[in-house]
Scaffold this motif. Structure first.
Motif, mmCIF file in Angstrom:
data_model
loop_
_atom_site.group_PDB
_atom_site.id
_atom_site.type_symbol
_atom_site.label_atom_id
_atom_site.label_comp_id
_atom_site.label_asym_id
_atom_site.label_seq_id
_atom_site.Cartn_x
_atom_site.Cartn_y
_atom_site.Cartn_z
ATOM 1 N N THR A 79 0.840 -1.208 0.000
ATOM 2 C CA THR A 79 0.000 0.000 0.000
ATOM 3 C C THR A 79 0.866 1.246 0.000
ATOM 4 N N PHE A 82 -1.652 5.880 2.592
ATOM 5 C CA PHE A 82 -2.574 5.830 3.739
ATOM 6 C C PHE A 82 -2.160 6.791 4.851
ATOM 7 N N GLU A 83 -0.873 7.146 4.875
ATOM 8 C CA GLU A 83 -0.402 8.054 5.928
ATOM 9 C C GLU A 83 -1.012 9.461 5.791
ATOM 10 N N LEU A 85 -4.166 10.037 5.487
ATOM 11 C CA LEU A 85 -5.514 10.026 6.063
ATOM 12 C C LEU A 85 -5.459 10.162 7.581
ATOM 13 N N LEU A 107 -9.185 -2.947 0.591
ATOM 14 C CA LEU A 107 -9.119 -1.568 1.096
ATOM 15 C C LEU A 107 -9.436 -1.558 2.588
ATOM 16 N N ALA A 110 -6.571 -2.796 4.673
ATOM 17 C CA ALA A 110 -5.523 -1.773 4.776
ATOM 18 C C ALA A 110 -5.942 -0.640 5.721
ATOM 19 N N LEU A 111 -7.208 -0.232 5.651
ATOM 20 C CA LEU A 111 -7.698 0.819 6.554
ATOM 21 C C LEU A 111 -7.609 0.349 8.008
ATOM 22 N N HIS A 114 -4.112 0.365 9.306
ATOM 23 C CA HIS A 114 -3.590 1.721 9.536
ATOM 24 C C HIS A 114 -4.389 2.463 10.614
ATOM 25 N N LEU A 116 -7.609 3.259 10.676
ATOM 26 C CA LEU A 116 -8.517 4.234 10.070
ATOM 27 C C LEU A 116 -9.943 3.694 10.004
ATOM 28 N N VAL A 221 -8.789 6.317 -5.424
ATOM 29 C CA VAL A 221 -8.015 5.126 -5.034
ATOM 30 C C VAL A 221 -7.652 4.332 -6.284
ATOM 31 N N ILE A 273 -3.560 5.332 -2.208
ATOM 32 C CA ILE A 273 -4.541 6.341 -1.795
ATOM 33 C C ILE A 273 -4.089 7.696 -2.336
#
Length: 378
Positions: A79, A82-83, A85, A107, A110-111, A114, A116, A221, A273
């Protein structure tokens, strides 16, 4: 909020009852046997029966299922972006769409990894005609996109969906995933359909539409698979469209595609992202008056982000060179990678059908063509 009952996922208060109704279904057993092959049936059934929220179901079961899919049918998920977000913040993820189930599932994995907010995700009601699949999708926080409606009902359905997406993003602080167009991209040309943005605009109560688009935080995305596990399955529809013929799906075609996408070989997968659309929307507000033209400009901004951030794999470069009978990108792949791809082509495509061979190669080659337009413009 009964107005959304036709399309919404389960509320947490409904989750346990739904699980109790599905726990003994043979497809639930198949899913759990795949996910937890060394666990006794009664053990996972007891764990399921103790589940009372969508988040618990996703974290304890679906997350594990996706990890198993990655382990068995890929060489891993990478990925980037993402950093950018923020935690505890909702976003509207608009994504290119290659696989029915995996795009949104990966997705969410991954969220979650992280820290999120995970998404409520749009899914066509044509994919969940079986009652178990509908229950599973609602347990996995999917909301239904109603397909095949006559024009007047389609308009009402679009307005309802737009209002529901606004409700999720702005009042429930829930992120949302939606594809950039109806259905999966089958030819490798990822393009946002303006109809998606027109639908979203129906949920706006802002005088200036761009202010609403800023408020819902649109994030493009890009998702790319080194091998598309459903590549050959997409060919008949592409050939029919090339001949201007109406394509009629086989009875269980969607279900077969769904399964193939999950268990088929993907090799490497990457999700990128993009930046939240912000300054682009300010520019559009200043430079463009007409609402339709504004929507076209936002569509272009999403396309620019998705295409530029798309991760190209050796398979894409190999397909481009084979299609164009060139060695332009031969420095970006090995002879071994090329022979593996040619073997896949041989196994999946009838050598007596040059049109199908060309369509298969174009599916992998088009992302190279699309991305090179931006690199050549620099």
């Amino acid at each position: 909020m009964q107005k959304f009952d036709k399309i919404r996922p389960f509320y947490d208060a409904e989750v346990n009852e739904a699980i109790q109704s599905a726990v003994n279904h043979p497809m639930m057993k198949a899913l759990m046997d795949f996910t937890f092959p060394d666990v006794d049936d009664e053990e996972w059934k007891n764990q399921l029966r103790k589940t009372h929220s969508i988040r618990d179901f996703q974290c304890n079961f679906i997350y594990q299922s996706v990890q198993k899919v990655l382990a068995k049918s890929s060489e891993g998920l990478t990925t980037s972006g993402f950093e950018k977000l923020y935690p505890n913040t909702s976003y509207l993820f608009i994504s290119n769409h290659r696989d029915i189930i995996l795009d949104t599932s990966l997705l969410n994995v991954a969220l979650f990894d992280h820290g999120l907010v995970m998404t409520a995700s749009a899914i066509g009601d044509n994919l969940v005609t079986k009652s178990f699949l509908k229950t599973l999708s609602k347990l996995n926080r999917n909301f239904l996109v109603q397909r095949g409606l006559p024009p007047r009902e389609l308009l009402e359905s679009s307005k309802l969906m737009a209002e529901y997406i606004g409700q999720l993003l702005l009042r429930e602080n829930r992120s949302v995933w939606i594809a950039q167009r109806e259905g999966r991209t089958k030819d490798g040309n990822d393009a946002t359909h303006s109809g998606v943005l027109k639908m979203l605009a129906m949920g706006s109560d802002e005088k200036n539409l761009m202010d609403y688009f800023k408020k819902i935080k649109i994030v493009p995305v890009s998702i790319s698979y080194e091998y598309d596990p459903t590549d050959a399955l997409k060919m008949p529809q592409l050939i029919a469209e090339a001949k201007n013929e109406i394509y009629i799906k086989e009875k269980n075609e969607d279900f077969i595609t769904l399964l193939s996408g999950i268990i088929g070989q993907k090799k490497r997968i990457h999700i990128h992202i993009g930046d939240v659309l912000d300054t682009e929307l300010d520019t559009i507000t200043v430079e463009i008056d007409n609402k339709n033209n504004q929507i076209q400009a936002v569509t272009q901004a999403i396309d620019d982000s998705i295409l530029q951030s798309y991760k190209l794999w050796p398979t894409n470069y190999i397909a481009y060179d084979l299609l164009n009978k060139s060695n332009q990108y031969s420095h970006l792949y090995t002879e071994n990678e090329k022979s593996l791809f040619e073997r896949r082509l041989e196994m999946k495509i009838d050598e007596d059908n040059p049109q199908m061979r060309e369509s298969f190669l174009a599916m992998y080659a088009n992302p190279v063509v699309n991305k090179s337009k931006y690199e050549n413009a620099v």
